[in-house]
Enzyme design. Structure first.
Site: not given
Lengths: 128, 383
Positions: B81, B116, B192, B203-204
Site C-alpha cells: 500500500c 472483492g 455488518r 473498513c475501506c
C-alpha cells in the site's frame, strides 16, 4: 514450501487432534526474544536463533471475532494473539464453548488441530 | 535537503468501480492530467515511476506505450500500500541527486479485477502462509489492534466509529471519492460486523479502481499559484516483531515520521493538514500519536474535540481518506499527495482547509506476518 509448527521432542508421534502439545519457537540468541513459528532449519538466518519449547499455557493478549460474509454460510470464529512466558506471541484460532466470549487475560493452551496445524482452547478445559 | 523538489502538476481519476475502463485508461488519464496541470509536454519527462501492486510485470511500459512516452527510464515500484509514496520518494532522491530535473510519477490499481473481499496476503513466506491458514487477513491484524486499544484505553467501540463518521463526512464533499454518503455513529456501529470491533463502515472499500499522478521537478514552477515543495520524504521497512511487542505503538510509522520531520526541519505542530492511511478506523487513532499530532494516549480526545475534522486544528483526511475516497493500493500514496497539493494551493473545492501551508502524507504497506508493517512512507509538503 510449507513449514508446519514443530515440537522439540521429535521424533515422538504427532499429537492427536485436540491433544495439548507444546509449540516450538526460535529464540534470538542476542535479544532473548522469541519468534513463532520457528525459523526453518534450512534458513541462513537459523544460526541467529536457538529452538525453544513454549510453555503449555499462554495468556490472551488480543482477539477478534471474524464474521464471514453471510453469503459464505460460514459461522463466526475467534482469532487471538497468545503470549507465552518465553516472550513469544502466537497467532491462531481460539475454540470456545458455545456462548462463551474471549477475554483479554484469559489462560489458553495450544492443542494439535490436524494437518500440522494448532489452535487454542481455554486452559482449564485442556487440563481436564 | 539542498535541492528543492516541487510538485508542478497533480491529477487523479475519481476512485470508483471503473469496470468500463482499462488500467491503461486510468493511468493515462492521470498522467496526462498531471502533465497538463504542470503545463509541460512529454519532451520534458526524463524518467517515469509506476506504482502498482497487482498489475503484473513491466506494467508501467504497458500503461504508457500508447501515449508515446516510452524511451526514458521507467521504474516499476511495488511496496504494497506504500507503493505510490515509495515511487515519489525514489523520484525525489533522483531529482535531488541531479540525475533528472523533471519526472512523472503515477500510481494505479484496479481492485475490481480481484473480485472483492479482503485483498490477498503475501504468499512467499512460511510465516504468512501459516498464519493465513489460521485466518489472518489485513482486517484481522487491525481488528486485533482495535480490541487491544479499547481494552488499554478503556474506550468503547464508539470511538472507532467516530473516525468513520468524520472521514465519510469529508468524503461526501469530495467529488472524486468513491463513497460520498455521510453516516451517523449508529449507522457505523450497526453496519455488518466484519472483524470485531470493526464493522463494515469502518473498513475501506475493497472494490475500487483509480489512478493518480504528479509531475516532480527541480525547476520552480511559475504558474501563478503557490509552488509546492517536497520538504521531507522518508521510507522505512518493518523490523521483525520479536517477543510480545506492543501492537499499539505503530513503531514503523513513528520512526518514519521522525525522519521526515528531521529532513524538513519541521515538527508535528507545524502541520496544517494530513492525509493518512486510514484503511481501518483504528489505524487513524494510532497514527495521530505515531505522527506526533497527539500526545501518547491523547488520540481519542483529539478526535472527540473535533481537532481532526474539517474546521478543526489539523484536519485529517479531508479527502475522505481511504475509508471514503477508496484505497486502490498503488494509487493511494500518490493520491494523498495530489490532495495535499490541492489543499496547499487552495484548490480543494468544497473541502478546503483554509490557510494550510504545510501538509503531511502517510502510507503503510502491509500484507505479511511478523512485522508491524512491511513498509511506511511519510512525506511533508510545504507551500
Amino acid at each position: 514450501m510449507q513449514h508446519a509448527p514443530q515440537t522439540l521432542d521429535a521424533p515422538r508421534p504427532p499429537a492427536t487432534a485436540g491433544e495439548p502439545f507444546r509449540l516450538v519457537a526460535s529464540r534470538d540468541c542476542q535479544s532473548g526474544q522469541c519468534v513463532f513459528p520457528a525459523i526453518p532449519d534450512s534458513s541462513p538466518s537459523n544460526p541467529r536463533y536457538e529452538p525453544v519449547q513454549l510453555s503449555e499455557q499462554a495468556v490472551l493478549y488480543s482477539f477478534t471475532v471474524i464474521h464471514p460474509n453471510p453469503k459464505s454460510g460460514q459461522a463466526p470464529f475467534v482469532l487471538v494473539y497468545a503470549d507465552f512466558p518465553e516472550k513469544a506471541r502466537v497467532f491462531g484460532r481460539l475454540r470456545l464453548p458455545e456462548g462463551r466470549r474471549p477475554q483479554i487475560g484469559m489462560a489458553l493452551s495450544a492443542v494439535a488441530d490436524g494437518a500440522g496445524q494448532y489452535s487454542f482452547i481455554p486452559a482449564a478445559e485442556s487440563d481436564k | 535537503m539542498s535541492t528543492e523538489v516541487y510538485i508542478a502538476g497533480a491529477a487523479m481519476t475519481a476512485f470508483a468501480r471503473h469496470t468500463d475502463k482499462s488500467m491503461q485508461d486510468l493511468a493515462q488519464f492521470a498522467a496526462l492530467g498531471a502533465m497538463t496541470d504542470a503545463g509541460i509536454g512529454a519532451e520534458r519527462i526524463q524518467a517515469m515511476y509506476n506504482a502498482n501492486v497487482y498489475g503484473g510485470m513491466v506494467l508501467g511500459q504497458v500503461l504508457m506505450r500508447d501515449l508515446g512516452l516510452g524511451g526514458p527510464a521507467l521504474y516499476n515500484v511495488e511496496n504494497a500500500c506504500a507503493s505510490g509514496a515509495t515511487a515519489v520518494h525514489l523520484a525525489c532522491q533522483a531529482l535531488r541527486l541531479g540525475v533528472y530535473d523533471t519526472v512523472l510519477v503515477w500510481g494505479v490499481e484496479m481492485l475490481t479485477k480481484l473480485g472483492g473481499g479482503t485483498i490477498p496476503m503475501q504468499r512467499n513466506d512460511y510465516k504468512t502462509d501459516l498464519y493465513a491458514a489460521q485466518g489472518m487477513t489485513l482486517p484481522t491484524v487491525y481488528a486485533m489492534r482495535g480490541t487491544r486499544y479499547l481494552h488499554e484505553r478503556n474506550e468503547a467501540p464508539e470511538i472507532l466509529a467516530r473516525v468513520a463518521v468524520k472521514n465519510r463526512a469529508h468524503g461526501a464533499l469530495n467529488p472524486l471519492a468513491q463513497q460520498r454518503k455521510a453516516v451517523t455513529l449508529e449507522e457505523v456501529l450497526q453496519s455488518r460486523p466484519v472483524a470485531e470491533p470493526l464493522t463494515l463502515l469502518q473498513c475501506c472499500p475493497s472494490m475500487v479502481d483509480g489512478a493518480a499522478a504528479v509531475v516532480l521537478t527541480t525547476k520552480r514552477p511559475a504558474q501563478g499559484r503557490p509552488a509546492i515543495r517536497v520538504v521531507g520524504s522518508a521510507v522505512q521497512s518493518g523490523r521483525i516483531e520479536e517477543g510480545c511487542d506492543n501492537i499499539l505503538d505503530a513503531e514503523i510509522t513513528a520512526r518514519t515520521a521522525r525522519l521526515a520531520y528531521e529532513q524538513a526541519g519541521l515538527g508535528p505542530e507545524d502541520v496544517n493538514v494530513v492525509e493518512l492511511h486510514d484503511a481501518f478506523t483504528i489505524a487513524e487513532l494510532l497514527y495521530y500519536e505515531a505522527l506526533g499530532l497527539a500526545s501518547q494516549g491523547g488520540g481519542a480526545d483529539m478526535l472527540r474535540r473535533g481537532d481532526t475534522a474539517l474546521g478543526g486544528r489539523v484536519p485529517v483526511n479531508p479527502s475522505g481518506g481511504l475509508l471514503a475516497k477508496g484505497h486502490p493500493l498503488g494509487a493511494t500514496g500518490v493520491a494523498q499527495m495530489v490532495e495535499v497539493t490541492w489543499q496547499l494551493q487552495g484548490r480543494a473545492e468544497g473541502r478546503q482547509v483554509e490557510g494550510a501551508r504545510v501538509g503531511l502524507t502517510q502510507c503503510t504497506g502491509g500484507g505479511i506476518a511478523g512485522v508491524d508493517h512491511a513498509a511506511s512512507s511519510v512525506h511533508l509538503l510545504a507551500a
